[in-house]
Structure formats: C-alpha cells, structure tokens
Design a protein around this motif. Sequence first.
Motif, PDB file in Angstrom:
ATOM      1  N   GLU A 104       0.823  -1.209   0.000  1.00 38.39           N
ATOM      2  CA  GLU A 104       0.000   0.000   0.000  1.00 38.39           C
ATOM      3  C   GLU A 104       0.860   1.264   0.000  1.00 38.39           C
ATOM      4  N   ILE A 105       1.986   1.213   0.699  1.00 35.89           N
ATOM      5  CA  ILE A 105       2.906   2.354   0.681  1.00 35.89           C
ATOM      6  C   ILE A 105       3.424   2.588  -0.732  1.00 35.89           C
ATOM      7  N   LEU A 106       3.840   1.515  -1.398  1.00 35.40           N
ATOM      8  CA  LEU A 106       4.370   1.634  -2.756  1.00 35.40           C
ATOM      9  C   LEU A 106       3.281   2.059  -3.741  1.00 35.40           C
ATOM     10  N   ARG A 107       2.068   1.549  -3.544  1.00 38.46           N
ATOM     11  CA  ARG A 107       0.959   1.933  -4.433  1.00 38.46           C
ATOM     12  C   ARG A 107       0.673   3.430  -4.302  1.00 38.46           C
ATOM     13  N   ALA A 108       0.769   3.948  -3.079  1.00 39.23           N
ATOM     14  CA  ALA A 108       0.588   5.389  -2.891  1.00 39.23           C
ATOM     15  C   ALA A 108       1.670   6.161  -3.637  1.00 39.23           C
ATOM     16  N   GLY A 109       2.898   5.596  -3.665  1.00 38.85           N
ATOM     17  CA  GLY A 109       3.969   6.239  -4.409  1.00 38.85           C
ATOM     18  C   GLY A 109       3.686   6.278  -5.901  1.00 38.85           C
ATOM     19  N   PHE A 110       3.115   5.206  -6.436  1.00 42.10           N
ATOM     20  CA  PHE A 110       2.757   5.186  -7.854  1.00 42.10           C
ATOM     21  C   PHE A 110       1.697   6.237  -8.169  1.00 42.10           C
TER      22      PHE A 110
END
Length: 216
Positions: A104-110
């Motif tokens: 979820e952290i990485l998806r927010a970055g995308f």
Amino acid sequence: MFDFTAVVPYLPQLFRGLLSTIGVSFSSIALGLVLGWLICLGRVRSGFWISKICAVYVSFFRGTPLLVQLILVFYALPSVGISFPPVVAAVVALTLNTSAFQAEILRAGFRMLPEGQSEAARDLGMSPLQILLFIQIPQVLRSMLPALTNETLDIIKNSALVSAVAVHELMRTAQTLASTTYRPLEFFVVAGLLYLLVTLLTARAGRWLESRMRMV
C-alpha cells in the motif's frame, strides 16, 4: 527497588535475543519488500482479477491482528501438512504482514507520479519494463522511503509478538529471565531500552539513506 546490577550477568543472553530480533525483523522487511512490490504491481499494472486478489490479500493482512497471523502460520498450517520451525514461522508471518503494508505504501507512491510521464517515456522509445525499472521504481522508492522506514520500525517493535510461537528473541528472553530471577522490572526496562536503541539506529539509517537518494 530497581537494581540494574541484577541484569548485568544476563546481558549476553539478552544480546543474543536482540540479535535474533534483528535477524527476524530485517529478514521479514527484505522479503516483505519483494513481495510488496509484486502485490503493488498486481494492483496497479494487472488485470481485474489479479488486482482484486491482491486487494483481498492486503485487506486481510492489514485488517487482522499480527498475533492471529502468527498463530495461524505456526499452529494452523501443520494441520494441512505445512509446518515450519519457530523462527521460520515468525519470518513467514511477519513477511506476509509487512508485505501488505509495504504494498500500500508503494501503491501510494505510484499514485503520486506525474500524469503523462509514462507516455512521454514511451515517446522517447522506452519499453514498459524500462519505464518501470528506470523511471517509476526509483521515484517511488525515493518518495516513499520515510514511510518504508516507519514500517521497518513497526516490524521491529511488533517482532516482540513472535515470542508467542516460541522464538527466543529479545522479549521471550526477557520474559524467561524475569520469571527465573523474579526481577521483571529490571529485565523489561533493559529490553525496552534495547528495542529503543535498535529503532533509533534504524531511523537514523533511514534518514541517511533518504538524504543520499535525494542527491541522486
């Protein structure tokens, strides 16, 4: 009355427990980052069904207590023929847990990437894989590193729960020594200070890495 000298003879055992905590925590974080990337990409770059499966995975591991997940991995899986030693079970459970949060952290970055960036890169002749590896992933890691560092700190602290599955990490060592010496205050205070030391050093390393990545 607090007597630190009562703990001194047992410091080697506490440090061995601390090393176990560090090993379990950072192994889980590293494996969770790999799995988290796969889940993240499954949600942002895959078809409907893969995206939904990844979303259910994330919802389950973010929405249930880590202690329940540990117990399921250690006690429930053997009933279907899958068993792990305590340390491996702890790493598996922590990895599954942190991968959901890291995804979820990485998806927010995308979602923070500038619109039209991919189209511009394709116009320059870059393939989708090149865009992902050389443009998107570095930007996501750079922008989300503080959140990933916080997740690392959470896993270090939550690793105390693996004592429930007979892993002799720092907390279980402190519990054992406290019960045999009748000095719970001293041992739990020292254990807390050791956890604090590791989290402070990890946070400092995260800030250093963040500053280095800003220079790239």
